[in-house]
Scaffold this motif. Sequence first.
Motif, PDB file in Angstrom:
ATOM      1  N   GLY A  47      12.756   3.101   5.547  1.00 36.17           N
ATOM      2  CA  GLY A  47      11.828   3.665   4.626  1.00 36.17           C
ATOM      3  C   GLY A  47      10.657   3.626   5.299  1.00 36.17           C
ATOM      4  O   GLY A  47      10.615   3.406   6.553  1.00 36.17           O
ATOM      5  N   VAL A  49       7.865   2.172   6.345  1.00 31.87           N
ATOM      6  CA  VAL A  49       7.269   0.734   6.363  1.00 31.87           C
ATOM      7  C   VAL A  49       6.906   0.532   7.845  1.00 31.87           C
ATOM      8  O   VAL A  49       7.497   1.337   8.681  1.00 31.87           O
ATOM      9  CB  VAL A  49       8.151  -0.147   5.915  1.00 31.87           C
ATOM     10  CG1 VAL A  49       8.247   0.030   4.362  1.00 31.87           C
ATOM     11  CG2 VAL A  49       9.348  -0.238   6.747  1.00 31.87           C
ATOM     12  N   HIS A  65       5.423  -3.932   5.725  1.00 33.07           N
ATOM     13  CA  HIS A  65       4.875  -3.646   4.247  1.00 33.07           C
ATOM     14  C   HIS A  65       4.771  -2.021   4.421  1.00 33.07           C
ATOM     15  O   HIS A  65       5.127  -1.423   5.373  1.00 33.07           O
ATOM     16  CB  HIS A  65       3.433  -4.018   4.085  1.00 33.07           C
ATOM     17  CG  HIS A  65       2.629  -4.055   5.324  1.00 33.07           C
ATOM     18  ND1 HIS A  65       2.737  -4.790   6.547  1.00 33.07           N
ATOM     19  CD2 HIS A  65       1.619  -2.972   5.531  1.00 33.07           C
ATOM     20  CE1 HIS A  65       1.993  -4.191   7.389  1.00 33.07           C
ATOM     21  NE2 HIS A  65       1.225  -3.357   6.909  1.00 33.07           N
ATOM     22  N   ALA A  66       4.396  -1.320   3.477  1.00 32.58           N
ATOM     23  CA  ALA A  66       4.375  -0.036   3.391  1.00 32.58           C
ATOM     24  C   ALA A  66       3.510   0.511   4.287  1.00 32.58           C
ATOM     25  O   ALA A  66       2.509   0.123   4.884  1.00 32.58           O
ATOM     26  CB  ALA A  66       3.764   0.337   1.906  1.00 32.58           C
ATOM     27  N   LEU A  69      -1.190   2.743   4.580  1.00 33.74           N
ATOM     28  CA  LEU A  69      -2.029   2.595   3.405  1.00 33.74           C
ATOM     29  C   LEU A  69      -3.426   2.907   3.746  1.00 33.74           C
ATOM     30  O   LEU A  69      -4.156   3.168   2.755  1.00 33.74           O
ATOM     31  CB  LEU A  69      -1.614   1.073   2.925  1.00 33.74           C
ATOM     32  CG  LEU A  69      -0.368   0.905   2.503  1.00 33.74           C
ATOM     33  CD1 LEU A  69      -0.442  -0.581   2.115  1.00 33.74           C
ATOM     34  CD2 LEU A  69      -0.091   1.614   1.229  1.00 33.74           C
ATOM     35  N   TRP A 222       1.374  12.164  -2.630  1.00 33.01           N
ATOM     36  CA  TRP A 222       0.876  11.003  -1.613  1.00 33.01           C
ATOM     37  C   TRP A 222       0.039  10.091  -2.309  1.00 33.01           C
ATOM     38  O   TRP A 222       0.112   9.015  -2.419  1.00 33.01           O
ATOM     39  CB  TRP A 222       0.286  11.367  -0.394  1.00 33.01           C
ATOM     40  CG  TRP A 222      -0.316  10.498   0.475  1.00 33.01           C
ATOM     41  CD1 TRP A 222      -1.298   9.951   0.733  1.00 33.01           C
ATOM     42  CD2 TRP A 222       0.702   9.471   1.296  1.00 33.01           C
ATOM     43  NE1 TRP A 222      -1.678   8.906   1.739  1.00 33.01           N
ATOM     44  CE2 TRP A 222      -0.171   8.680   1.943  1.00 33.01           C
ATOM     45  CE3 TRP A 222       1.945   9.306   1.446  1.00 33.01           C
ATOM     46  CZ2 TRP A 222       0.204   7.458   2.451  1.00 33.01           C
ATOM     47  CZ3 TRP A 222       2.452   8.365   2.019  1.00 33.01           C
ATOM     48  CH2 TRP A 222       1.579   7.511   2.899  1.00 33.01           C
ATOM     49  N   ARG A 225       2.133   8.036  -4.619  1.00 27.40           N
ATOM     50  CA  ARG A 225       2.991   7.082  -3.853  1.00 27.40           C
ATOM     51  C   ARG A 225       2.088   5.752  -3.548  1.00 27.40           C
ATOM     52  O   ARG A 225       2.501   4.685  -3.715  1.00 27.40           O
ATOM     53  CB  ARG A 225       3.408   7.644  -2.430  1.00 27.40           C
ATOM     54  CG  ARG A 225       3.971   6.610  -1.467  1.00 27.40           C
ATOM     55  CD  ARG A 225       2.995   6.095  -0.525  1.00 27.40           C
ATOM     56  NE  ARG A 225       3.651   5.192   0.565  1.00 27.40           N
ATOM     57  CZ  ARG A 225       3.240   4.545   1.490  1.00 27.40           C
ATOM     58  NH1 ARG A 225       1.672   4.573   1.464  1.00 27.40           N
ATOM     59  NH2 ARG A 225       3.569   3.954   2.499  1.00 27.40           N
ATOM     60  N   ASN A 226       0.693   6.114  -3.359  1.00 26.33           N
ATOM     61  CA  ASN A 226      -0.243   4.938  -3.219  1.00 26.33           C
ATOM     62  C   ASN A 226      -0.475   4.259  -4.522  1.00 26.33           C
ATOM     63  O   ASN A 226      -0.450   2.916  -4.194  1.00 26.33           O
ATOM     64  CB  ASN A 226      -1.687   5.480  -2.618  1.00 26.33           C
ATOM     65  CG  ASN A 226      -1.537   5.828  -1.138  1.00 26.33           C
ATOM     66  OD1 ASN A 226      -0.643   5.651  -0.294  1.00 26.33           O
ATOM     67  ND2 ASN A 226      -2.402   6.453  -0.521  1.00 26.33           N
ATOM     68  N   GLU A 229       2.362   1.893  -4.874  1.00 27.56           N
ATOM     69  CA  GLU A 229       2.427   0.790  -3.582  1.00 27.56           C
ATOM     70  C   GLU A 229       1.451  -0.236  -3.834  1.00 27.56           C
ATOM     71  O   GLU A 229       1.761  -1.408  -3.424  1.00 27.56           O
ATOM     72  CB  GLU A 229       2.216   1.400  -2.126  1.00 27.56           C
ATOM     73  CG  GLU A 229       3.601   2.129  -1.965  1.00 27.56           C
ATOM     74  CD  GLU A 229       4.840   1.594  -1.414  1.00 27.56           C
ATOM     75  OE1 GLU A 229       4.472  -0.011  -1.442  1.00 27.56           O
ATOM     76  OE2 GLU A 229       5.873   1.781  -1.618  1.00 27.56           O
TER      77      GLU A 229
END
Length: 260
Positions: A47, A49, A65-66, A69, A222, A225-226, A229
Amino acid sequence: MAWRRPWFLAAVSLAVTTIAALSYAAPLWHDAAYYFLAARNLALGKGFVVDFIWAYLPAPETITHAACLYWMPLTAWVLTLPMAILGPDYRSTLPVVVALAAAIPLLTYAIGRKMLDEGYALAAGLLVLFSGLYLVYWTSTDGFAVYTLVGVAALYAIDRRDDNLAWASPAGFLIGLAQLTRADGGLLLVVAAIYLSMERRPGWAKSLAVITLAFGLTVTPWLWRNVQEMGTSIVSSWGRTVFVTEYNQLYWYEREATLE
């Protein structure tokens, strides 16, 4: 002989950037390492990450974590493809790294041919290639080469004079890619607005609207996605960097940078 000049520049660019890229066996600084490791995890199927904490902007809840960010993701995505094909190690990124770096002098030459004589365009391409320290940055796994290419291409698309509306969508898409490469890439949208409003060519307002729409469509996935997350489209800590006076302040833990 003029037709040979692009091929000469291409050959020299590939040779120089290949030598530069092969001169180091790992990312030279943590920005380049961050993109490489995020891409590596994606290529390995883990993924998007990272398995470490590089700073607390924002402060992650877990070590794994992702990714991206705070930084933007496009460079890591570009690096993922060669590692998915050739293997998840640094050397596997070099074909793409070299191709991107070698394309910068060629793009310079191509745009130069629109404004300058053949010889001057070639000289411009060579000056860009032999630009000292920038060659190190362009042949790294950092975002310098990606941003240079999409940023310059976006400016070129904005300035197309034959049919500006036809180039409006590509310009907006490229500005979106610039935003996905650097957090300040969206400033190119401001550049487009100022430039088109000053030029006032027929249909400039419609062109600007199309550019803005294409930009929004490019970055919206995008931003969504944030939201998934971390509950917001952009990190709230971006505002804190206004008060950062030393680079090491990026690594403060539970401490706010202020005017004091």
